[in-house]
Design a protein around this motif. Structure first.
Motif, mmCIF file in Angstrom:
data_model
loop_
_atom_site.group_PDB
_atom_site.id
_atom_site.type_symbol
_atom_site.label_atom_id
_atom_site.label_comp_id
_atom_site.label_asym_id
_atom_site.label_seq_id
_atom_site.Cartn_x
_atom_site.Cartn_y
_atom_site.Cartn_z
ATOM 1 N N ALA A 163 0.812 -1.254 0.061
ATOM 2 C CA ALA A 163 -0.689 -0.310 -0.023
ATOM 3 C C ALA A 163 0.933 1.722 -0.345
ATOM 4 C CB ALA A 163 -0.811 -0.294 1.487
ATOM 5 N N ARG A 164 0.522 1.995 -0.304
ATOM 6 C CA ARG A 164 0.645 3.077 -0.556
ATOM 7 C C ARG A 164 0.928 4.206 0.803
ATOM 8 N NH1 ARG A 164 3.521 4.651 -4.755
ATOM 9 N NH2 ARG A 164 3.161 3.616 -6.945
ATOM 10 N N ALA A 165 1.519 5.409 1.122
ATOM 11 C CA ALA A 165 1.357 6.449 2.261
ATOM 12 C C ALA A 165 0.078 6.717 2.093
ATOM 13 C CB ALA A 165 2.221 6.279 2.536
ATOM 14 N N GLY A 166 -0.320 7.433 1.163
ATOM 15 C CA GLY A 166 -1.698 8.147 0.414
ATOM 16 C C GLY A 166 -3.117 7.393 0.672
ATOM 17 N N ASP A 167 -2.565 6.532 0.977
ATOM 18 C CA ASP A 167 -4.105 5.658 0.928
ATOM 19 C C ASP A 167 -4.688 5.689 1.949
ATOM 20 O OD1 ASP A 167 -6.428 3.580 1.077
ATOM 21 O OD2 ASP A 167 -4.617 2.919 -0.815
ATOM 22 N N ASN A 168 -6.380 6.689 1.652
ATOM 23 C CA ASN A 168 -7.022 6.926 2.680
ATOM 24 C C ASN A 168 -7.877 6.051 3.669
ATOM 25 O OD1 ASN A 168 -9.233 6.622 0.966
ATOM 26 N ND2 ASN A 168 -9.850 8.789 0.573
ATOM 27 N N GLN A 169 -7.636 4.554 3.352
ATOM 28 C CA GLN A 169 -8.271 3.250 3.838
ATOM 29 C C GLN A 169 -7.575 2.475 4.426
ATOM 30 O OE1 GLN A 169 -10.784 1.291 0.802
ATOM 31 N NE2 GLN A 169 -12.185 2.487 0.981
ATOM 32 N N VAL A 170 -6.232 2.770 4.419
ATOM 33 C CA VAL A 170 -5.086 1.934 4.808
ATOM 34 C C VAL A 170 -4.860 1.980 6.114
ATOM 35 C CG1 VAL A 170 -3.106 1.313 4.345
ATOM 36 C CG2 VAL A 170 -4.346 0.851 2.590
ATOM 37 N N SER A 171 -3.618 3.715 6.274
ATOM 38 C CA SER A 171 -4.170 3.819 7.855
ATOM 39 C C SER A 171 -5.014 4.030 8.649
ATOM 40 C CB SER A 171 -3.433 5.179 7.400
ATOM 41 O OG SER A 171 -1.900 5.575 7.244
ATOM 42 N N PRO A 172 -6.707 4.223 8.713
ATOM 43 C CA PRO A 172 -7.374 3.959 9.255
ATOM 44 C C PRO A 172 -7.427 2.753 9.922
ATOM 45 C CG PRO A 172 -7.749 5.071 7.733
ATOM 46 C CD PRO A 172 -6.688 5.107 7.418
ATOM 47 N N ARG A 173 -7.037 1.770 8.775
ATOM 48 C CA ARG A 173 -7.171 -0.068 8.822
ATOM 49 C C ARG A 173 -6.180 -0.018 9.614
ATOM 50 N NH1 ARG A 173 -10.299 -3.152 10.772
ATOM 51 N NH2 ARG A 173 -10.278 -5.467 10.058
ATOM 52 N N LEU A 174 -4.399 0.014 9.698
ATOM 53 C CA LEU A 174 -4.026 -0.433 10.442
ATOM 54 C C LEU A 174 -4.562 0.171 11.685
ATOM 55 C CD1 LEU A 174 -1.024 0.045 7.859
ATOM 56 C CD2 LEU A 174 -2.641 -2.335 8.541
ATOM 57 N N GLN A 175 -4.702 1.610 12.052
ATOM 58 C CA GLN A 175 -4.942 2.096 13.057
ATOM 59 C C GLN A 175 -5.280 1.078 14.443
ATOM 60 O OE1 GLN A 175 -3.156 4.125 14.794
ATOM 61 N NE2 GLN A 175 -1.826 5.126 13.076
#
Length: 197
Positions: A163-175
């Motif tokens: 995934a790319r850092a700017g993906d707006n679904q990945v970071s929230p899911r990982l958090q």
């Protein structure tokens, strides 16, 4: 000998001869070995997969489809987990990075019932998926909802690579996964967040 002999050892040995005698991408050898993947003997199916690995070139049009049938649920899926693991290894060796069909097969195989197949599929996906691949990222996000925490953990680990850092679904899911009750999943989510680029 390959389809008609009663002894599996003879059928397997005949496949080894085909692998040595047939030229790369030879249609006869590929056809014979592909048919032998449906043999009842694990020894014969293993020899068939080894033969195919030797005969397929890196972009053989039927290779990914044949491996898909072996790996994914359906009429042709192998019941042999070792063969499915080996099929994942062959998949990463015959397909090139960025091959969307091969990456899709690998990500789906990550939900296999067998842990070793899941791990082999994840390893194949690491080799096949391109950084920022949206389809793979979406599929991995779906696997973070899987009922098995082992599948979730593998998916999270791979999200850090794909995934790319700017993906707006990945970071929230990982958090969100950092707050789970499973320590391994928490740590994997933390590491994945640090890997995002």
């Amino acid at each position: 000998l390959i389809s008609g002999h009663e002894l599996p050892e003879v059928r397997a040995a005949a496949l080894e001869i085909v692998a040595q005698a047939e030229a790369l991408d030879g249609p006869y050898g590929i056809g014979v070995a592909s048919n032998a993947l449906r043999d009842q003997s694990e020894e014969v199916t293993a020899a068939a997969l080894t033969t195919l690995r030797k005969l397929w070139n890196h972009k053989h049009p039927q290779a990914v489809e044949t491996l898909k049938d072996l790996l994914l649920p359906g009429n042709a899926q192998s019941k042999d987990a070792v063969l499915r693991c080996n099929a994942c290894v062959v998949l990463q060796n015959i397909a090139v990075r960025g091959n969307a069909d091969a990456a899709a097969v690998a990500v789906k195989a990550m939900a296999d019932d067998d842990d070793s197949v899941r791990t082999a599929a994840a390893q194949a996906l690491k080799q096949l998926a391109e950084h920022g691949d949206i389809e793979v990222t979406t599929a991995l996000l779906g696997l973070t909802q899987h009922s098995d925490v082992g599948v979730q953990t593998l998916a999270v680990e791979l999200l850090g690579n794909v995934a790319r850092a700017g993906d707006n679904q990945v970071s929230p899911r990982l958090q969100e996964l950092k707050k789970t009750h499973d320590d391994t999943l928490q740590m994997t989510a933390e590491m994945a967040l640090k890997q995002l680029r």
